[in-house]
Write an enzyme that holds these catalytic residues in place. Structure first.
Site, PDB file in Angstrom:
ATOM      1  CG  HIS A   1      -1.896   1.118   1.271  1.00 20.82           C
ATOM      2  ND1 HIS A   1      -2.789   1.355   0.246  1.00 20.82           N
ATOM      3  CD2 HIS A   1      -2.120   2.085   2.206  1.00 20.82           C
ATOM      4  CE1 HIS A   1      -3.540   2.403   0.553  1.00 20.82           C
ATOM      5  NE2 HIS A   1      -3.144   2.867   1.730  1.00 20.82           N
TER       6      HIS A   1
ATOM      7  CG  ASP B   1      -3.934   5.332   4.061  1.00 21.06           C
ATOM      8  OD1 ASP B   1      -4.114   4.946   2.885  1.00 21.06           O
ATOM      9  OD2 ASP B   1      -3.771   4.547   5.010  1.00 21.06           O
TER      10      ASP B   1
ATOM     11  CB  CYS C   1      -3.029   2.665  -2.904  1.00 19.69           C
ATOM     12  SG  CYS C   1      -1.915   1.319  -3.380  1.00 19.69           S
TER      13      CYS C   1
END
Length: 489
Positions: free
Chosen positions: A380, A397, A448
């Site tokens: 991630h 995030d 991401c």
């Protein structure tokens, strides 16, 4: 063997014992225990003075005394004394049971007689049958005076009833037919001890309710007046306030310029399998070659790799250098910086001390508006931002995660960097640390890296994060086009 006298004849006591057994009134009781019968022979008990009969069975039966009927008396249940402190407790269980059934009988009889007050003669009738024959009611007017009931115990009871509220019963005699006028009135009359004066429907109770309602009406009118007055005041206050005009968020055009047909065709040719081993672009300053296989990470549903991310960050820095007035002054660390700064052994400033020398960069980090640090957490990508202008540390995030350790490490790094390169003491630990929540978030498991690059792109433009998951396919094609041409727009 039976008990026999000396002269081989039965004693009179045996006959007396049999006679007592037959006449004992408690013989049928469940608690009665009969004593053991005496056994004797009829052959030995014949009287020598009487001639023998031809039928010995009949002669023997005729000698038994005639059974006498027991005295008529009230049956009593057996009682057991309960000893407590040496005294026997009086047994009144039988008396309580008898009183219980008597009360039940009286209640049922009273309810039935009360219901008869609303019964009249008529064409529509209900035959009461044999139950009416047991009662004799004499009445000369609309009220029932007395009822004489004869029960099985030969006891006579006379019950006085209240006069009825209507001409319910005119003349009730044995064997006559009856008609029920109003069943609701009959049900209401089952309560014999009603107090008419306490009835809520009476005139006096109605007057009391009216008086209490009138007292409340004055209070309700006063409260209603206050409510109307306060509503008018509130409306005046709202009118006096200046109306706030909602600012319309203008979406910039440059980050969303669509690709032309030639640009899309160029990108799709680069994604083809024929160019997997072919070097499509080479960035000289970072010495990174972009092959067709490396560029495949920008196809839909693919994870971004380090080469593509680092080349794109170099292109953003070159864009700022070309047009310094249009973009913020920023520094873009590559994807390996944070791994060197914080490794398995912990925080290590010496491992990255030579990365930001004045000779290599041409500027000091404390002079930058923003410093972007890509963070790779196994599978991630996230972003940390050092905002020197506002003295903030931000963490972004796309899955709304938080990690205070990252911001603490970067705060310590800024203090060491300022002291090492500029000789200034900066306490970055006192800066605000913010985990940004109101930001575009991914709706899948592979965008991401693309979200992280667009966070950097929009912040470097001085724009808000005005994009969403729907723009990701376009951003992938646009990033591939900019890498192939080695120019970020």
């Amino acid at each position: 063997m039976g008990a026999v006298a000396i002269n081989r004849k039965r004693s009179d006591e045996s006959f007396n014992f049999i006679n007592q057994q037959s006449t004992n009134p408690l013989r049928n009781s469940p608690y009665f225990q009969a004593s053991k019968k005496r056994r004797f022979s009829f052959a030995m008990s014949e009287d020598s003075g009487k001639p023998a009969s031809s039928n010995p069975t009949i002669s023997r039966i005729s000698r038994y005394p005639d059974a006498k009927a027991p005295l008529r008396r009230e049956i009593h249940a057996p009682s057991r004394g309960i000893l407590r402190y040496g005294k026997a407790k009086s047994n009144d269980y039988c008396e309580k049971d008898a009183n219980f059934f008597v009360r039940k009988y009286d209640d049922a009889k009273r309810s039935a007689l009360e219901a008869l007050r609303f019964v009249n003669k008529g064409k529509d009738f209900v035959d009461l049958g044999d139950e009416v024959e047991k009662e004799e009611v004499v009445s000369d007017d609309s009220s029932v005076q007395a009822i004489e009931v004869i029960d099985c115990d030969d006891d006579e009871e006379k019950k006085n009833l209240q006069p009825s509220f209507s001409s319910g019963v005119t003349d009730v005699k044995k064997g006559e037919n009856f008609r029920v006028e109003d069943t609701s009135m009959m049900l209401d009359s089952l309560s014999l001890d009603r107090d008419v004066d306490n009835d809520a429907s009476s005139l006096e109770a109605y007057r009391k309710l009216m008086q209490s309602a009138e007292k409340r009406n004055s209070k309700l009118e006063a409260l209603g007046f206050e409510i109307v007055l306060n509503e008018k005041k509130l409306s005046l206050l709202r009118q006096s306030r200046p109306k706030t005009v909602e600012k319309r968020v203008e979406v910039p055009r440059e980050p969303f310029i669509p690709l032309t047909e030639d640009e899309e065709a160029e990108v799709y040719r680069a994604f083809s399998g024929r160019n997997r081993r072919k070097v499509l672009a080479t960035h000289e300053n970072s010495n990174i070659d972009i092959t067709g296989e490396v560029l495949q990470c920008l196809t839909p549903s693919a994870w971004l790799n380090d080469e593509v991310i680092n080349v794109y960050l170099e292109l953003l820095k070159e864009r700022e250098t070309r047009e310094p007035k249009k973009y913020l002054k920023c520094h873009y660390f590559n994807t390996f910086f944070y791994k060197k700064l914080v490794s398995d052994s912990g925080y290590n400033f010496k491992a990255v001390r030579r990365w930001t020398t004045q000779r290599k960069l041409g500027y000091a980090l404390i002079d930058c508006d923003m410093i972007f640090v890509p963070i790779h957490r196994g599978v991630h990508w996230t972003l940390a931002v050092i905002n020197n202008r506002e003295s903030k540390l931000l963490y972004l995030d796309s899955l709304n995660g938080v990690d205070p350790m990252i911001l603490n490490a970067l705060a310590k790094y800024m203090g060491d960097e300022a002291n090492e390169k500029s000789g200034k003491k900066i306490d970055a630990n006192s800066w605000d640390m913010e985990f940004v929540e109101d930001l575009p978030q991914q709706k899948n498991g592979y965008d991401c890296g693309m979200f992280m690059l667009k966070y950097i792109d929009f912040f470097s433009r001085g724009l808000g994060l005005c994009f969403s998951q729907e723009h990701m396919p376009y951003f992938r094609l646009r990033t591939a086009k900019e890498i192939l041409r080695l120019r970020a727009d």
